[in-house]
Write a protein that holds these residues in place. Structure first.
Motif, PDB file in Angstrom:
ATOM      1  N   ASP A   1     -35.002  32.808  26.182  1.00  0.00           N
ATOM      2  CA  ASP A   1     -33.873  31.984  25.765  1.00  0.00           C
ATOM      3  C   ASP A   1     -32.678  32.874  25.447  1.00  0.00           C
ATOM      4  O   ASP A   1     -32.670  33.540  24.409  1.00  0.00           O
ATOM      5  N   PRO A   2     -31.667  32.873  26.316  1.00  0.00           N
ATOM      6  CA  PRO A   2     -30.504  33.749  26.077  1.00  0.00           C
ATOM      7  C   PRO A   2     -29.554  33.233  24.997  1.00  0.00           C
ATOM      8  O   PRO A   2     -28.607  33.922  24.647  1.00  0.00           O
TER       9      PRO A   2
ATOM     10  N   LEU B   1     -30.283  44.740  19.688  1.00  0.00           N
ATOM     11  CA  LEU B   1     -30.637  43.518  18.948  1.00  0.00           C
ATOM     12  C   LEU B   1     -30.632  42.304  19.875  1.00  0.00           C
ATOM     13  O   LEU B   1     -31.508  41.444  19.789  1.00  0.00           O
ATOM     14  N   ALA B   2     -29.651  42.254  20.782  1.00  0.00           N
ATOM     15  CA  ALA B   2     -29.589  41.118  21.716  1.00  0.00           C
ATOM     16  C   ALA B   2     -30.823  41.091  22.605  1.00  0.00           C
ATOM     17  O   ALA B   2     -31.325  40.012  22.959  1.00  0.00           O
TER      18      ALA B   2
ATOM     19  N   GLU C   1     -36.121  37.146  23.467  1.00  0.00           N
ATOM     20  CA  GLU C   1     -37.573  37.113  23.687  1.00  0.00           C
ATOM     21  C   GLU C   1     -38.254  35.853  23.153  1.00  0.00           C
ATOM     22  O   GLU C   1     -39.414  35.601  23.454  1.00  0.00           O
ATOM     23  N   LYS C   2     -37.557  35.108  22.302  1.00  0.00           N
ATOM     24  CA  LYS C   2     -38.118  33.841  21.790  1.00  0.00           C
ATOM     25  C   LYS C   2     -37.003  32.819  21.689  1.00  0.00           C
ATOM     26  O   LYS C   2     -35.825  33.178  21.718  1.00  0.00           O
TER      27      LYS C   2
ATOM     28  N   LEU D   1     -35.346  37.417  16.023  1.00  0.00           N
ATOM     29  CA  LEU D   1     -34.432  38.238  15.211  1.00  0.00           C
ATOM     30  C   LEU D   1     -34.935  38.395  13.788  1.00  0.00           C
ATOM     31  O   LEU D   1     -34.729  39.415  13.149  1.00  0.00           O
ATOM     32  N   LYS D   2     -35.567  37.314  13.299  1.00  0.00           N
ATOM     33  CA  LYS D   2     -35.979  37.303  11.900  1.00  0.00           C
ATOM     34  C   LYS D   2     -37.207  38.174  11.653  1.00  0.00           C
ATOM     35  O   LYS D   2     -37.485  38.552  10.543  1.00  0.00           O
ATOM     36  N   GLU D   3     -37.955  38.476  12.728  1.00  0.00           N
ATOM     37  CA  GLU D   3     -39.235  39.149  12.490  1.00  0.00           C
ATOM     38  C   GLU D   3     -39.221  40.640  12.821  1.00  0.00           C
ATOM     39  O   GLU D   3     -40.133  41.355  12.442  1.00  0.00           O
ATOM     40  N   ILE D   4     -38.178  41.115  13.542  1.00  0.00           N
ATOM     41  CA  ILE D   4     -38.243  42.521  13.957  1.00  0.00           C
ATOM     42  C   ILE D   4     -38.018  43.480  12.785  1.00  0.00           C
ATOM     43  O   ILE D   4     -37.314  43.169  11.836  1.00  0.00           O
TER      44      ILE D   4
END
Ligand code: AMP
Length: 307
Positions: free
Chosen positions: A231-232, A268-269, A274-275, A281-284
């Motif tokens: 999902d971009p 980051l982008a 990837e989801k 973003l919240k989990e990396i």
């Protein structure tokens, strides 16, 4: 606190070749804040949501150091809603719905605690709102960057040009750069846009990376080749948030540091896509981010032999 963002906090419904979501949390401001939080411990946001927006998400933003004094919650109001469908190449999409709701009558109030910030990122929303925030800051920030999209070029070009005139950096994609400049060559487009005001033009080219035009200097950053892009949505905002977060945390907007900031934003982008939504973003972790930044360095590094 030296970074302030203005941007939509929203609900999105997304359709990609990999699947479809119902209303999920999105918005340019949301992606920007989560992304910038990797670099700045504290940041502010000016935005608006309706009563229907989940308090849990607002708490997650707070937990990442986002000061929400500038985020208005409108009683009985409905949050901005955007829906889009991606084509098979994942680089282009159709907007299916844009319901401005509370964003349509938004008066961006700047809390006293946000005055004197050094870095301002005008995320994608109405150019009038973007400009109002610049005008309401008592002291001009060291650097003002803005994002925008074809939607505003189509319906509010005059307002958009007035805002563009006031900023130092504009971050747009290749299609938007062509529309705004009326020319196909991105080198020519960047020069035309620079003449509109911003001396620094960043053109995102999706899976083909990003170009930085900084006065006379040009830098090209690749995108990481990914096997699967789910999902971009928000990749552009995540890029902008990482870019400005890096600049704000290093307090350096030289050409050399902007190159590093672009790689930070690109890394980051590359996670964001990837989801669906803001989940990835919240989990990396910082370690994962550093590893990915190393992959970028490796991807673009080579030693030429004499010929
Ligand atoms: P991006 O994929 O980086 O272009 O950004 C997508 C995000 O921008 C979505 O989460 C939307 O909620 C938000 N968005 C889309 N259209 C608009 C608009 N006209 N004004 C403000 N935000 C928007």
């Amino acid at each position: 606190m030296n970074l302030l963002t203005v941007g939509s906090v929203a609900f999105d419904a997304i359709e990609t070749p990999y699947g479809k979501t119902d209303k999920i949390v999105g918005g340019a401001g949301t992606y920007i804040c989560f992304s910038a939080s990797f670099f700045v411990k504290e940041q502010g946001i000016i935005s608006v949501v309706g009563e229907d927006f989940p308090l849990a998400t607002l708490q997650e933003m707070k937990d990442k150091g986002v000061n929400l004094e500038g985020l208005q919650i409108i009683e009985g109001g409905k949050t901005f809603f955007w829906s889009g469908k991606y084509h098979n190449d994942m680089n282009s999409r159709d907007t299916l719905a844009t319901e401005l709701n509370v964003l349509g009558t938004f008066d961006p109030i700047v809390p006293e605690s946000y005055q004197n910030i050094d870095y301002l990122l005008l995320g994608n929303l109405s150019p009038e709102v973007q400009r109002t925030v610049i005008e309401r800051l008592a002291v001009r920030p060291k650097l003002i960057a803005m994002d925008t999209m074809n939607f505003w070029m189509d319906i509010a070009l005059e307002e958009l040009l007035k805002t563009i005139q006031l900023v130092d950096v504009i971050i747009i994609n290749d299609e938007e750069a062509r529309q705004l400049s009326g020319t196909y060559s991105l080198v020519k487009a960047a020069a035309i846009i620079q003449a509109m005001g911003p001396k620094i033009v960043i053109i995102k080219k999706g899976e083909h990376g990003a170009l930085l035009f900084h006065g006379e200097n040009i830098f090209y950053a690749p995108a990481l080749p990914l096997a699967d892009v789910f999902d971009p949505t928000g990749a552009g905002d995540t890029f902008a948030g990482g870019f400005m977060g890096y600049i704000a945390s290093t307090d350096d907007y030289s050409f050399e540091n902007m190159k590093r900031a672009i790689i930070a934003g690109s890394a980051l982008a590359s996670f964001c896509v990837e989801k669906f939504g803001t989940d990835r973003l919240k989990e990396i972790t910082k370690a994962e981010l550093n590893k990915r930044i190393d992959s970028f360095v490796e991807l673009a590094h080579f030693q030429m032999k004499e010929i």
